[in-house]
Design a protein around this motif. Sequence first.
Motif, PDB file in Angstrom:
ATOM      1  N   PHE B  57       0.911  -1.223   0.055  1.00 25.77           N
ATOM      2  CA  PHE B  57       0.057  -0.003   0.007  1.00 25.77           C
ATOM      3  C   PHE B  57       0.835   1.225   0.022  1.00 25.77           C
ATOM      4  CE2 PHE B  57      -4.373  -1.418   2.038  1.00 25.77           C
ATOM      5  CZ  PHE B  57      -4.416  -2.454   1.157  1.00 25.77           C
ATOM      6  N   ARG B  58       0.517   2.079  -0.859  1.00 26.90           N
ATOM      7  CA  ARG B  58       1.475   3.365  -0.906  1.00 26.90           C
ATOM      8  C   ARG B  58       0.382   4.297  -0.702  1.00 26.90           C
ATOM      9  NH1 ARG B  58       5.503   4.287  -5.829  1.00 26.90           N
ATOM     10  NH2 ARG B  58       6.824   3.237  -4.246  1.00 26.90           N
ATOM     11  N   SER B  59       0.662   4.997   0.478  1.00 22.11           N
ATOM     12  CA  SER B  59      -0.482   5.917   1.158  1.00 22.11           C
ATOM     13  C   SER B  59       0.348   7.417   1.087  1.00 22.11           C
ATOM     14  CB  SER B  59      -0.906   5.599   2.606  1.00 22.11           C
ATOM     15  OG  SER B  59      -1.599   4.187   2.255  1.00 22.11           O
ATOM     16  N   LYS B  60      -0.679   8.397   0.745  1.00 20.69           N
ATOM     17  CA  LYS B  60      -0.269   9.726   1.000  1.00 20.69           C
ATOM     18  C   LYS B  60      -0.918  10.223   2.383  1.00 20.69           C
ATOM     19  CE  LYS B  60      -3.128  11.266  -2.695  1.00 20.69           C
ATOM     20  NZ  LYS B  60      -3.678  11.830  -3.925  1.00 20.69           N
ATOM     21  N   LEU B  62      -3.066  12.280   4.812  1.00 18.90           N
ATOM     22  CA  LEU B  62      -4.184  13.269   4.631  1.00 18.90           C
ATOM     23  C   LEU B  62      -3.974  14.629   5.074  1.00 18.90           C
ATOM     24  CD1 LEU B  62      -6.898  10.949   6.182  1.00 18.90           C
ATOM     25  CD2 LEU B  62      -6.153  10.878   3.933  1.00 18.90           C
ATOM     26  N   TYR B 125      -8.577   3.736   7.805  1.00 15.77           N
ATOM     27  CA  TYR B 125      -7.715   3.322   6.637  1.00 15.77           C
ATOM     28  C   TYR B 125      -6.255   4.000   6.828  1.00 15.77           C
ATOM     29  CZ  TYR B 125      -9.196   7.700   4.265  1.00 15.77           C
ATOM     30  OH  TYR B 125      -9.586   9.068   3.954  1.00 15.77           O
ATOM     31  N   CYS B 126      -5.361   3.384   6.176  1.00 12.76           N
ATOM     32  CA  CYS B 126      -4.012   3.863   6.263  1.00 12.76           C
ATOM     33  C   CYS B 126      -3.898   5.541   6.351  1.00 12.76           C
ATOM     34  CB  CYS B 126      -3.259   3.691   5.072  1.00 12.76           C
ATOM     35  SG  CYS B 126      -1.723   2.636   5.073  1.00 12.76           S
ATOM     36  N   ASP B 134       5.223   3.815   2.060  1.00 12.58           N
ATOM     37  CA  ASP B 134       4.875   2.444   1.472  1.00 12.58           C
ATOM     38  C   ASP B 134       4.352   1.299   2.832  1.00 12.58           C
ATOM     39  OD1 ASP B 134       4.948   3.125  -1.190  1.00 12.58           O
ATOM     40  OD2 ASP B 134       6.808   2.180  -1.538  1.00 12.58           O
TER      41      ASP B 134
END
Lengths: 168, 168
Positions: B57-60, B62, B125-126, B134
């Motif tokens: 998972f590649r998360s930006k 918030l 969520y992430c 990542d």
Amino acid sequence: MKLKPQAITAENFSPFGDLIQTGSDPMIINYGNTERHHDLARLDLTEQGGTPLVSIFRSKPLPLPLTLEVMERHPLASQAFIPMGSEPYLVAVAPAGEFDLKALKLFIVQPGQGVNYHRGTWHHYCLALNSVSDFIVIDRGGDGHNCDEIPLPQPIEVDLSDCAELQD
Amino acid sequence: MKLKPQAITAENFSPFGDLIQTGSDPMIINYGNTERHHDLARLDLTEQGGTPLVSIFRSKPLPLPLTLEVMERHPLASQAFIPMGSEPYLVAVAPAGEFDLKALKLFIVQPGQGVNYHRGTWHHYCLALNSVSDFIVIDRGGDGHNCDEIPLPQPIEVDLSDCAELQD
């Protein structure tokens, strides 16, 4: 015998396992905030009542010049290694089946890339480079004989002279 | 409603899942070169014919100020997140069962630490912090309804003012 590592790709590693890395076609989830790079390895962990395990391996680099002397394989299951840090590492593999020294391959793998050895693939144990490195390992728990190790018929010297990734 | 994150520990996270981290009693393997911190999470992935998956998972992060508006749970399986990079992240959880806003907890988790949500644990969520991050995710593939999402009855504002880990 001397070996130089080559850069790993999904294609050149495919006879041995999966290269675990982000790709160009992720699923977009979490309201647009996350790319899901989905199902990146053929996990094969449940033979003979096996269960998936997650562990952390903390490996120190072998002394230089680096020499390989043993290989191992897991006859019942896959085994995945994914680095948690920012150093490259080496992967030495040979095809499943009777061990063939002439088919031994050596790859350099970048941080952000993991490998999943398929069941039976011969591989060297964790070859961290530069500094003590942590890896997430996904392998099999449960009964049954799941590790064979053999000494190499001759030690393999690793030639790292072309590896720009290495610290002095 | 406002929440401040608290530092995660294996103990304060235990009602929700496992904290995946190195410990003080590893197995020593690979001729003394590797510590195996063994079997760090209760993976629960095979209900109703499920299979373990590994994904990235590649998360930006918030936008700040950070507001939580939804929660989700996986009724059939656990879900593990382990960071591959060097940034902290947040985890918001509530106990399995009927969602209880008063029982919502917010944790800050350090790089090198992963979390494994047990089956049914409500979680956001992430929540990456500082930069695009990542995560290795170990969850369940297969048929069956394995995700419920609910809107929070009121948005939760996250107060990060005491988090020294945050970049300006």
